[in-house]
Design a protein around this motif. Structure first.
Motif, PDB file in Angstrom:
ATOM      1  N   LYS A  76       0.840  -1.206   0.000  1.00 50.87           N
ATOM      2  CA  LYS A  76       0.000   0.000   0.000  1.00 50.87           C
ATOM      3  C   LYS A  76       0.869   1.248   0.000  1.00 50.87           C
ATOM      4  CE  LYS A  76      -4.310  -1.614   0.587  1.00 50.87           C
ATOM      5  NZ  LYS A  76      -5.378  -1.345  -0.375  1.00 50.87           N
ATOM      6  N   ILE A  77       1.930   1.190   0.828  1.00 54.48           N
ATOM      7  CA  ILE A  77       2.774   2.383   0.951  1.00 54.48           C
ATOM      8  C   ILE A  77       3.631   2.581  -0.287  1.00 54.48           C
ATOM      9  CG2 ILE A  77       4.651   3.451   2.270  1.00 54.48           C
ATOM     10  CD1 ILE A  77       3.503   1.986   4.757  1.00 54.48           C
ATOM     11  N   GLN A  78       4.260   1.488  -0.715  1.00 56.56           N
ATOM     12  CA  GLN A  78       5.238   1.635  -1.794  1.00 56.56           C
ATOM     13  C   GLN A  78       4.612   1.689  -3.167  1.00 56.56           C
ATOM     14  OE1 GLN A  78       8.202  -1.371  -1.164  1.00 56.56           O
ATOM     15  NE2 GLN A  78       9.188  -0.225   0.483  1.00 56.56           N
ATOM     16  N   GLU A  79       3.551   0.904  -3.376  1.00 56.52           N
ATOM     17  CA  GLU A  79       2.995   0.844  -4.728  1.00 56.52           C
ATOM     18  C   GLU A  79       1.746   1.695  -4.890  1.00 56.52           C
ATOM     19  OE1 GLU A  79       2.595  -3.246  -6.009  1.00 56.52           O
ATOM     20  OE2 GLU A  79       4.553  -3.710  -5.102  1.00 56.52           O
ATOM     21  N   GLU A  80       0.972   1.802  -3.799  1.00 54.84           N
ATOM     22  CA  GLU A  80      -0.278   2.554  -3.944  1.00 54.84           C
ATOM     23  C   GLU A  80      -0.194   3.936  -3.311  1.00 54.84           C
ATOM     24  OE1 GLU A  80      -3.536   0.038  -2.761  1.00 54.84           O
ATOM     25  OE2 GLU A  80      -2.572  -1.700  -3.701  1.00 54.84           O
ATOM     26  N   ASN A  81       1.052   4.306  -2.960  1.00 56.80           N
ATOM     27  CA  ASN A  81       1.289   5.651  -2.433  1.00 56.80           C
ATOM     28  C   ASN A  81       0.374   6.043  -1.276  1.00 56.80           C
ATOM     29  OD1 ASN A  81       3.399   6.242  -4.210  1.00 56.80           O
ATOM     30  ND2 ASN A  81       1.902   6.676  -5.832  1.00 56.80           N
ATOM     31  N   LEU A  82       0.178   5.109  -0.388  1.00 53.42           N
ATOM     32  CA  LEU A  82      -0.630   5.429   0.796  1.00 53.42           C
ATOM     33  C   LEU A  82       0.083   6.521   1.592  1.00 53.42           C
ATOM     34  CD1 LEU A  82      -3.007   4.543   2.766  1.00 53.42           C
ATOM     35  CD2 LEU A  82      -1.230   3.256   3.961  1.00 53.42           C
ATOM     36  N   ASP A  83      -0.638   7.593   1.851  1.00 51.97           N
ATOM     37  CA  ASP A  83      -0.029   8.695   2.608  1.00 51.97           C
ATOM     38  C   ASP A  83      -0.200   8.425   4.094  1.00 51.97           C
ATOM     39  OD1 ASP A  83       0.902  10.967   3.735  1.00 51.97           O
ATOM     40  OD2 ASP A  83      -0.376  12.335   2.584  1.00 51.97           O
ATOM     41  N   ILE A  84       0.895   7.945   4.700  1.00 42.96           N
ATOM     42  CA  ILE A  84       0.770   7.549   6.104  1.00 42.96           C
ATOM     43  C   ILE A  84       0.742   8.750   7.043  1.00 42.96           C
ATOM     44  CG2 ILE A  84       1.843   5.286   5.807  1.00 42.96           C
ATOM     45  CD1 ILE A  84       4.412   6.656   7.040  1.00 42.96           C
TER      46      ILE A  84
END
Lengths: 183, 75, 713
Positions: free
Chosen positions: A151-159
Motif C-alpha cells: 500500500k505504501i510503496q505501490e499505492e502511495n498510501l499517505d501515512i
C-alpha cells in the motif's frame, strides 16, 4: 487449571527480517518517546503495535503469507503478555487485545482441534501447540506487513494522514465479508 | 534697544499719570532731558535706564546707592 | 535675507550638478511624489544640520553606480547663495566619496563660507558656522522651513509660540530691569527696618514683626513655588487628557474587541485540543480497541471451533468410558445423544426438580415413578457417585483440561463481542464529532476574523497602536485620578498662600504704623517710590509681550480672513497664560461664541500658514529683516479653488517664499507627466516656477538610475 492462553502469551512471535524496515520507519523508538522529535510522523508508538496491526490487517484481508523457509526471523524480545500495558497518562491499557489475538490464532489454525484433544490427552506438549499457533500468527502478520508495504510503496498510501491506518482496517471489513460470502 | 525707547515705554505706565498726577507735558521724551527732571519718579527711572544702558555691567549696589542718595535728598 | 541660488550636486536623487535660481516673491517648485521635491527641502536642511549620520545614504545612487564604482571620486555638496543687506553670502557643505576596495569611503563633511562685500571684495570666512547663522538664525529657521502639514502644527505647542514671541518682543529686553527694581525695593525696605529698629519704643514688638514678615515672605515664596509646580503638573496632565480623550472612545471599543478576540481564541484552542484528542486514529485502534471492528466473524469461528473441540472431547471421553464398560454410559448413549457433562444442571437444581416432580429444563411434569422422574433421579445419583468417585481417582482418557480453559475464554468474551458490533458506529460517531467540532472551530475563526477586522477599523480610525490600548485606558484613568489630586493640592495651597498673605498684610500694616511713627519720612517715601518702579518694570514687560501677541493675532486674522475669501471660518485666538514666570501662548480657532471652530484639513493648514505669515511679518518688523519661507507640500487637503488665495497670501505677506507642490502635475495615458494648464491661470500668483522631475533614463524601482533634474518653466 491448565490455561493455554497463559502459556501462549509468554512467548514472543517473530517476523521476517526483510520487513524490518517497516518497523524502523513506522514505529517510534522504545515505545515511550512520545515527544521525540525524530519520531514525528512515525505512526505506531512501538514495535508490537505495528505487529498487532499487521496481524489484524492480514487476518481481515485473509492474507496468510507463509514465511519463506529461508527467511531470517526477528523478534523484538517483548513477550505478548506485556503488549498493550502502559503507564502513560496519555494512553489506555489495551492488554485485553492479547485474548483477541489468541482467539483469532486458534480460530485460524487449521486442524488445531485434533492437537488440542491430543494436548488434553497429554500426548502433545504445550510447546508444540504454541509453535503451531505462532506459525499462524506470524504468517498473518507477514501477510499484513506485505500488504502494508505494498500500500505504501505501490499505492502511495499517505501515512501522514491521521486516518490512513484506520481506513485500511475499515476497508478490510468489505474484504472479510466477501471472503465469508464466497465461503 | 534704544534707551529713549525703553524710557518711554516705562513712563507710559498708568501709575505715572494716575498716582503721580503727571501731565503729558511733564514727561520728557528722552533720557537726557529726564535726567534733569525735578520729578523723583521720572528722574529715578531715567537714572536706572541711563546707567543700565550705558554700562550693562554696572553692579546693583552702585546703582542702588546712586538712586537712593538722590532720592533721600530730594524726596 | 533672500535666497538667490541653491546648487545641489550628487545629493540623493540629484545626480550631477543641479542649479535652482530663485527670485523675490513666490517661487514654486513642482514635483510629483518621489521626483525630488522633498530631497530639495532636505538638502537645505542638511546645510544647517551638524549632526552627521548616514552620509553614505546621501550620495546619489547613480553617482555611486556610474562613478564611484568605476574608481572616480565624487563630491556631494549643497550650496546656498543668499543676499543679505548689501552683501552676498554663500555657504556650502560637502564631502568627497571614493571607492575603497569594495566599499565606499567618505571624507568628513566640510563647511565653506564666502562673503562678498558691497565693494565687490570677496573672501572665504574663517568661521563658516558663524556666517551660516548670520544667514539664517536657527531660531528663525525653525519657523521658516516646514516640511508638510504636521510640521506646521508646531504652533499647537504653547511653549513654541511663546519662545518665538519672546525672541522678538522687547519684553525679553525689558525683563532685565525687573531684578534690579526688586533689589532696590529690598534695600529700601531694609533701610526702613534698620531705622525703625533704632527708634522703636516697642523695640521687641518691632523685631518680632520684622522677623514674622521675613518668615511669611519666605513661606509664601516657597508655597508659591510649590503651587507653581502643581500648576505645571495640572497643565501637563490636562494636555495628556485632551490627547487621550480623542482616542479613548476608540481605546474602549478596542479593548472590548480585544477581549472578545481573546475569548474566541481560547474557545478555538480548547476545541482544537478536543479535536486533537479525537484524532489519534491510529492510537485509538489500540486504546479504544477499534482494531477489533471486524473481529466478530473471527470470534464466531473461534467459538464454534472450541465448542466442537469441547464436544469432541466429551464424546471421546464417553466412548472411552463406554469401552471400559461403564453401563450407565451406554444407557445414556442409547439415543445416540451426547449427555451434558456431569454436574449440569447442578446438584441443587436437580434436587429442586425432583422435589417438585417437574423437569425445569424441558418444563414437563415428572411425577414420582414416571420415566422422566427416574431419569432425573438417576442423573443426580450419577453425579453424587462421580463426585465420590473423584476422591479415589480412576483411569481416565484426558489428563489435562486446556480445552475447558478455551471454552471459558469464549464464554467470558460473549458479552464483549456484542460491543464490537457497535464499534463501527462508535468510529463514525467519532468522525462526526470531529467534523462538527471542526465546523465549530471554523465558525469561531470566522467570528474572530470579523472582530479582528472591526478592531483594525478602530485602530485605523485613530492613532492607537496595537497593544497600547490597555495602556492608554490605564493611563487615562490614572491621569484623571492624578488631576483630581493635583487640583486638591492646588486648592489647599492657594488657601494657605492667601491666608499667609492676609497675615503678611496685617503684619506689614502694623510695621508701617510703627515706621510712620518712628522712621524718617523720606525713607518711607523712597521705599514707596521704588516699589512703584518695580511695578512699572514688571507690568511694562508684561504689556510688551501682550502687545506682540495681540498684534500677531490681529495680523494672523487678517491674513486668515483674506485667504478664506469671505467664508466664515472662525477667528484665530492667541491665548496668553502664565505658568510661574513663564509665558505661554496657545493657538486656537474659535467661533463667535468662543467655542472651538471645527476646521477641515485645508482650513487648518490655512489657519496655520496665516499665523506663520503673521510671524514672518512680525520678524520683519522686529528684526528689520525678512526671511524666506520654505514650505513643502502643504496643499494635499486643498480644493483647487483655494489655491489662488493661498498663493496670494504668500505674495502679499512675505518678501520671498519657496513653495514645493505636487498638485499641478498631471499624467497622460502614456504616463508622460506635465504641468497642468490650470497652474498657468493668471489668478495663481507666481514669480518663478521650477519643476523637478526624474529624467527619462530613470527607471522606477532602480535606484541606481534615479536622477532628478530641475527645469525652469
Amino acid at each position: 487449571m491448565d490455561k493455554l492462553f497463559d502459556e501462549w502469551k509468554k512467548s514472543t512471535p517473530k517476523y521476517d527480517k526483510n520487513l524490518e524496515h517497516l518497523f524502523k520507519s513506522l514505529t517510534r523508538k522504545g515505545g515511550g518517546a512520545e515527544t521525540d522529535r525524530e519520531d514525528k510522523g512515525k505512526i505506531f508508538s512501538n514495535n508490537y503495535e505495528l505487529y498487532i496491526y499487521a496481524f489484524f490487517l492480514g487476518l481481515y484481508n485473509n492474507k496468510y503469507e507463509e514465511l519463506p523457509e529461508t527467511a531470517e526471523l526477528k523478534d523484538f524480545s517483548h513477550a505478548i503478555q506485556y503488549w498493550g500495558s502502559t503507564k502513560s497518562a496519555l494512553r489506555n491499557d489495551f492488554t485485553n487485545i492479547q485474548e483477541y489475538l489468541f482467539m483469532a490464532v486458534i480460530a485460524k489454525t487449521e486442524g488445531i482441534e485434533d492437537d488440542l484433544i491430543e494436548l488434553d490427552k497429554g500426548k502433545k506438549t504445550v510447546e508444540a501447540i504454541k509453535k503451531r499457533l505462532h506459525v499462524t500468527m506470524q504468517n498473518y502478520t507477514n501477510g499484513g506487513l506485505l500488504l502494508l508495504e505494498k500500500k505504501i510503496q505501490e499505492e502511495n498510501l499517505d501515512i501522514t494522514i491521521g486516518t490512513s491506518m484506520l481506513d485500511l482496517i475499515l476497508q478490510s471489513k468489505q474484504e472479510t465479508e466477501n471472503i465469508l460470502s464466497e465461503a | 534697544m534704544n534707551k529713549n525707547k525703553i524710557f518711554k515705554k516705562f513712563v507710559s505706565h498708568e501709575l505715572i499719570k494716575d498716582k503721580y498726577q503727571l501731565e503729558e507735558r511733564d514727561i520728557p521724551n528722552n533720557v537726557t532731558r529726564a535726567l534733569v527732571s525735578e520729578i523723583p519718579i521720572i528722574k529715578t527711572i531715567a537714572i536706572l535706564v541711563d546707567e543700565l544702558e550705558n554700562n550693562q555691567g554696572i553692579n546693583d549696589i552702585t546703582l542702588y546707592n546712586k538712586i537712593s542718595i538722590y532720592l533721600n535728598k530730594n524726596i | 535675507m533672500r535666497i538667490k541660488q541653491v546648487v545641489i550636486t550628487n545629493y540623493q536623487s540629484y545626480y550631477g550638478k543641479n542649479v535652482f535660481d530663485f527670485v523675490e516673491g513666490v517661487n514654486i517648485i513642482h514635483g510629483a511624489n518621489g521626483h525630488g521635491k522633498t530631497k530639495f527641502f532636505e538638502a537645505i536642511e542638511w546645510i544647517f544640520d551638524d549632526y552627521e549620520s548616514n552620509l553614505e545614504g546621501l550620495i546619489s545612487q547613480k553617482a555611486v553606480h556610474n562613478e564611484i564604482k568605476e574608481g572616480i571620486n565624487v563630491q556631494v555638496s549643497v550650496r546656498m547663495t543668499v543676499s543679505q543687506g548689501n552683501e552676498t553670502k554663500t555657504i556650502e557643505k560637502s564631502f568627497i566619496a571614493h571607492k575603497n576596495n569594495e566599499s565606499i569611503s567618505i571624507s568628513r563633511p566640510s563647511l565653506i563660507g564666502i562673503r562678498e562685500e558691497e565693494t565687490g571684495e570677496r573672501y572665504q570666512v574663517d568661521f563658516p558656522k558663524e556666517l551660516r547663522s548670520e544667514i539664517f538664525d536657527e531660531r528663525i529657521r525653525r519657523y521658516s522651513m516646514f516640511k508638510g502639514e504636521t510640521d506646521l502644527k508646531v504652533f499647537e505647542s504653547k511653549d513654541a509660540l511663546s519662545t518665538l514671541i519672546e525672541m522678538f518682543s522687547d519684553a525679553t529686553y525689558l525683563k532685565n530691569y525687573i531684578p534690579k527694581a526688586e533689589y532696590f525695593v529690598g534695600r529700601a525696605e531694609n533701610a526702613v527696618t534698620a531705622a525703625g529698629k533704632k527708634n522703636a519704643r516697642e523695640e521687641k514688638q518691632y523685631a518680632i514683626l520684622s522677623e514674622e514678615i521675613i518668615n511669611l515672605r519666605r513661606e509664601i515664596s516657597d508655597k508659591e513655588k510649590e503651587r507653581n509646580q502643581h500648576e505645571i503638573n495640572i497643565d501637563k496632565i490636562q494636555s495628556s487628557i485632551l490627547k487621550y480623550e480623542n482616542i479613548i472612545e476608540n481605546a474602549e471599543s478596542y479593548q472590548t474587541l480585544s477581549e472578545r478576540i481573546r475569548i474566541k481564541e481560547e474557545e478555538i484552542s480548547k476545541l482544537q485540543v478536543r479535536v486533537r484528542e479525537c484524532e489519534n486514529y491510529t492510537q485509538d485502534l489500540f486504546d479504544k480497541n477499534w482494531i477489533l471492528v471486524n473481529y466478530k466473524p473471527v470470534f464466531e469461528e473461534y467459538k464454534t471451533k472450541i465448542a466442537n473441540v469441547s464436544k469432541t472431547k466429551r464424546r471421546l471421553e464417553n466412548e472411552f468410558q463406554q469401552k471400559i464398560g461403564e453401563k450407565k454410559a451406554i444407557e445414556n448413549l442409547k439415543n445416540g445423544i451426547i449427555p451434558l457433562p456431569i454436574g449440569a444442571p447442578t446438584r441443587s437444581h436437580m434436587e429442586e426438580m425432583i422435589e417438585a416432580e417437574l423437569c425445569k429444563v424441558c418444563n414437563r411434569e415428572a411425577p414420582k415413578g414416571s420415566e422422566a422422574y427416574e431419569f432425573m433421579n438417576n442423573r443426580l445419583q450419577e453425579y453424587i457417585e462421580a463426585v465420590e468417585k473423584d476422591m479415589f481417582e480412576k483411569k481416565q482418557l484426558f489428563k489435562h483440561n486446556y480445552i475447558n480453559s478455551l471454552t471459558k475464554i469464549s464464554d467470558s468474551n460473549d458479552e464483549n463481542i456484542s460491543n464490537l458490533i457497535k464499534m463501527e458506529s462508535k468510529i463514525s460517531e467519532n468522525f462526526e464529532f470531529v467534523e462538527s467540532r471542526k465546523a465549530d472551530i471554523n465558525k469561531k475563526i470566522e467570528e474572530r476574523e470579523k472582530d479582528e477586522a472591526e478592531r483594525a477599523k478602530v485602530i485605523g480610525g485613530s492613532k492607537i497602536d496595537v497593544g497600547s490600548a490597555a495602556t492608554i485606558l490605564r493611563d487615562f484613568k490614572g491621569l484623571n485620578t492624578n488631576i483630581k489630586d493635583e487640583n486638591t493640592s492646588l486648592r489647599s495651597l492657594t488657601n494657605i498662600i492667601n491666608s499667609k498673605k492676609e497675615k503678611l498684610a496685617d503684619f506689614q500694616n502694623q510695621k508701617n504704623n510703627l515706621d510712620i511713627a518712628n522712621v524718617a519720612g523720606y525713607l518711607m517715601k523712597t521705599q514707596e517710590l521704588l516699589n512703584d518702579v518695580l511695578t512699572i518694570t514688571v507690568e511694562t514687560t508684561e504689556k510688551e509681550f501682550n502687545n506682540l501677541v495681540i498684534d500677531l493675532e490681529k495680523q494672523a486674522n487678517e491674513i486668515f480672513q483674506s485667504t478664506n475669501e469671505g467664508a466664515y471660518t472662525g477667528k484665530i485666538k492667541l491665548y496668553k497664560s502664565k505658568r510661574g514666570n513663564q509665558n505661554q501662548v496657545e493657538f486656537k480657532v474659535l467661533d463667535n461664541f468662543n467655542n472651538p471652530f471645527a476646521l477641515n484639513g485645508a482650513q487648518e493648514v490655512l489657519a496655520h500658514t496665516s499665523l506663520l505669515l503673521a510671524i514672518s511679518k512680525m520678524v520683519k518688523n522686529e528684526a528689520n529683516e525678512s526671511y524666506p519661507l520654505i514650505l513643502d507640500a502643504p496643499l494635499s487637503t486643498f480644493d483647487s479653488n483655494k489655491y489662488p488665495a493661498f498663493f496670494n497670501s504668500f505674495k502679499e505677506n512675505t518678501d520671498q517664499c519657496i513653495i514645493l507642490v505636487k498638485d499641478f502635475i498631471k499624467e497622460d495615458e502614456n504616463k508622460k507627466i506635465s504641468i497642468d494648464s490650470s497652474f498657468y491661470q493668471a489668478d495663481i500668483v507666481k514669480d518663478k516656477s521650477l519643476w523637478v522631475k526624474l529624467d527619462e533614463n530613470s527607471i522606477e524601482n532602480q535606484i541606481e538610475t534615479t536622477n532628478s533634474v530641475v527645469i525652469e518653466l
